[in-house]
Structure formats: structure tokens, C-alpha cells
Design a protein around this motif. Structure first.
Motif, PDB file in Angstrom:
ATOM      1  N   PHE A 124     -31.633  65.597  73.849  1.00  0.00           N
ATOM      2  CA  PHE A 124     -32.293  65.617  72.274  1.00  0.00           C
ATOM      3  C   PHE A 124     -30.836  65.722  71.338  1.00  0.00           C
ATOM      4  O   PHE A 124     -30.920  65.270  70.346  1.00  0.00           O
ATOM      5  N   ILE A 125     -29.975  66.640  71.770  1.00  0.00           N
ATOM      6  CA  ILE A 125     -28.914  66.970  70.858  1.00  0.00           C
ATOM      7  C   ILE A 125     -28.040  65.531  70.639  1.00  0.00           C
ATOM      8  O   ILE A 125     -27.602  65.360  69.471  1.00  0.00           O
ATOM      9  N   LEU A 142     -38.229  64.506  61.448  1.00  0.00           N
ATOM     10  CA  LEU A 142     -38.488  64.344  63.031  1.00  0.00           C
ATOM     11  C   LEU A 142     -40.226  65.015  63.156  1.00  0.00           C
ATOM     12  O   LEU A 142     -40.497  65.721  62.360  1.00  0.00           O
ATOM     13  N   ILE A 143     -40.854  64.241  63.991  1.00  0.00           N
ATOM     14  CA  ILE A 143     -42.141  64.634  64.511  1.00  0.00           C
ATOM     15  C   ILE A 143     -41.986  65.214  65.692  1.00  0.00           C
ATOM     16  O   ILE A 143     -41.893  64.188  66.645  1.00  0.00           O
ATOM     17  N   LEU A 144     -42.272  66.579  65.980  1.00  0.00           N
ATOM     18  CA  LEU A 144     -42.316  66.980  67.273  1.00  0.00           C
ATOM     19  C   LEU A 144     -43.700  67.370  68.092  1.00  0.00           C
ATOM     20  O   LEU A 144     -44.071  68.139  67.086  1.00  0.00           O
ATOM     21  N   TYR A 157     -34.710  75.774  68.610  1.00  0.00           N
ATOM     22  CA  TYR A 157     -33.566  76.438  68.265  1.00  0.00           C
ATOM     23  C   TYR A 157     -32.229  75.841  67.722  1.00  0.00           C
ATOM     24  O   TYR A 157     -31.554  76.123  66.953  1.00  0.00           O
ATOM     25  N   PHE A 158     -32.160  74.779  68.632  1.00  0.00           N
ATOM     26  CA  PHE A 158     -31.143  73.780  68.132  1.00  0.00           C
ATOM     27  C   PHE A 158     -31.175  73.219  66.630  1.00  0.00           C
ATOM     28  O   PHE A 158     -30.377  73.436  65.867  1.00  0.00           O
ATOM     29  N   LEU A 159     -32.294  72.985  66.353  1.00  0.00           N
ATOM     30  CA  LEU A 159     -32.480  72.266  64.988  1.00  0.00           C
ATOM     31  C   LEU A 159     -32.411  73.193  64.053  1.00  0.00           C
ATOM     32  O   LEU A 159     -31.553  73.016  63.042  1.00  0.00           O
ATOM     33  N   GLU A 160     -32.789  74.632  64.179  1.00  0.00           N
ATOM     34  CA  GLU A 160     -32.773  75.619  63.173  1.00  0.00           C
ATOM     35  C   GLU A 160     -31.541  76.404  63.047  1.00  0.00           C
ATOM     36  O   GLU A 160     -31.234  76.975  62.054  1.00  0.00           O
ATOM     37  N   TYR A 200     -40.070  68.276  60.710  1.00  0.00           N
ATOM     38  CA  TYR A 200     -38.956  68.641  60.331  1.00  0.00           C
ATOM     39  C   TYR A 200     -38.205  67.689  59.486  1.00  0.00           C
ATOM     40  O   TYR A 200     -38.059  66.554  59.697  1.00  0.00           O
ATOM     41  N   ARG A 201     -37.765  68.085  58.232  1.00  0.00           N
ATOM     42  CA  ARG A 201     -37.138  67.220  57.182  1.00  0.00           C
ATOM     43  C   ARG A 201     -35.590  67.470  57.208  1.00  0.00           C
ATOM     44  O   ARG A 201     -35.169  68.887  57.310  1.00  0.00           O
ATOM     45  N   LEU A 202     -34.777  66.430  57.128  1.00  0.00           N
ATOM     46  CA  LEU A 202     -33.409  66.730  56.910  1.00  0.00           C
ATOM     47  C   LEU A 202     -33.103  67.012  55.251  1.00  0.00           C
ATOM     48  O   LEU A 202     -33.318  66.360  54.665  1.00  0.00           O
TER      49      LEU A 202
END
Length: 202
Positions: A136-137, A156-158, A167-170, A198-200
Motif C-alpha cells: 500500500f505504501i 482515495l476510496i478505501l 495510520y500511514f495515511l494520517e 481521503y483527499r490529498l
């Protein structure tokens, strides 16, 4: 609507069990996103016809066909399993018999997710917990490098996501939680039954 009826509507075959397991522990068992979940997602989160959605671990292509059918958006499926890739391509042939104008809007690639070359127009990325956090990373980093070259709005749509992804994204990226879509009834029994958007942020 039952799964088989949706398949019949789209002229595809995406029901049935997973054929075996992947050799690598980094890649998880394939399971198609339930149609009732896709229905809720598409009622709550609006795709545009100009969007280009990438589904990592697309399997037989259900999400690709559904989103193209509803929004006329471009959908790209990434699948490492040769068998599922072939089935996705067979589904594409069947689907295009009914929706010939979508010929240039449905694509499938047989490759590892971390090897997929992010297209400058790819702007929506879908993950149904397809692989380990390590993979994923790598994929997220490829997306970020692509945005550095071709700046655009990316989300991103999870679905049914792991806490490690979150955790990684945030904690390590500029992605920010935009929305949470919980599946009625199912969420009460299983908190993973939800979509996280999630939006960049720039």
C-alpha cells in the motif's frame, strides 16, 4: 437487487468463489465489493464522467463496470492474478456488446499494483484491502510522485480498510479524511463495513 441480477444487468459474471489463494502473504484473498455497498457508495459519493478510477486488485472487474455504467467514468482495473485478469477481459467483451461507447473507458492491466505506472489522468483510487501495508505504501508513493509531475485533485476510496492503512495515511502523508460512509446494519456488527474517502491536501 441480488448479485446475479446486477451481473445480468451489466452482462458480466463476477459472482462465485475465489479460486485459491495468492502465494505471497503480501496479497490478500480476492473478494468482490458487494453490489449493495457499491450502490450506497454511488448514491453518496458522486463520480464524474471525467474521472479516471483505478481499482487495485480488481478481480473480475465488478467495480469498473458498475461505475462506468452509472457515471460513464473511465475505470482501470489492476489485477496480478492471470485467471481473474482473463475473466475481467471476458467480462469487458460481454459488457461492450451492450455499451459499445464505453470501449475507450474500460481498461485492465495484469501486473503487480506497485508496478502499475500511474497515468496523469488517474484521479480516484479504490482499495478493498487488497494487499499488505508495505505494498500500500509503495502504491501511495507512486501516486504522490505522479501528482508532483501532473498536479490534480486526487482522492482515495478505501473499503473494509485496515487500521495500518489509516495510520500511514494520517501520519505520513498529506491525505486528509473527507468522508466516512457506513453501511447500514452491517456496520453495527462490523466496524470495517464502511468506506473512507481521503483527499490529498496541498
Amino acid at each position: 437487487m441480488k448479485e446475479e441480477l446486477y451481473d445480468a444487468l451489466l452482462n458480466i459474471k463476477t459472482t462465485g468463489d475465489q479460486k485459491g489463494f495468492n502465494q505471497s502473504l503480501h496479497y490478500h484473498r480476492y473478494e468482490a465489493t458487494p453490489y449493495f455497498a457499491l450502490e450506497l457508495l454511488c448514491k453518496t459519493y458522486e463520480f464524474k464522467s471525467s474521472d479516471r478510477i483505478v481499482d487495485f486488485g480488481c478481480g473480475k472487474g465488478r467495480l469498473n463496470f458498475y461505475i462506468n455504467h452509472v457515471f460513464d467514468a473511465t475505470a482501470v482495473g489492476i489485477e496480478m492474478n492471470d485467471g481473474f485478469y482473463r475473466e475481467a477481459m471476458e467480462n469487458r467483451n460481454r459488457y461492450l456488446k451492450k455499451k459499445k461507447h464505453s470501449k475507450d473507458k474500460i481498461y485492465f492491466h495484469c501486473c503487480l499494483a506497485e508496478e502499475y505506472e500511474i497515468h496523469p489522468m488517474d484521479n480516484r483510487f479504490y482499495f478493498f484491502n487488497p494487499f499488505s501495508t508495505q505494498i500500500f505504501i509503495k502504491v501511495i508513493n507512486r501516486i504522490l510522485r505522479s501528482v508532483e509531475t501532473s498536479q490534480r485533485e486526487v482522492e482515495l476510496i478505501l473499503y473494509y480498510t485496515s487500521e495500518d492503512y489509516i495510520y500511514f495515511l494520517e501520519n505520513n502523508t498529506s491525505f486528509e479524511l473527507k468522508a466516512e460512509i457506513r453501511l447500514p446494519d452491517a456496520y453495527e456488527h462490523n466496524p470495517n463495513e464502511r468506506f473512507l474517502i481521503y483527499r490529498l491536501a496541498y
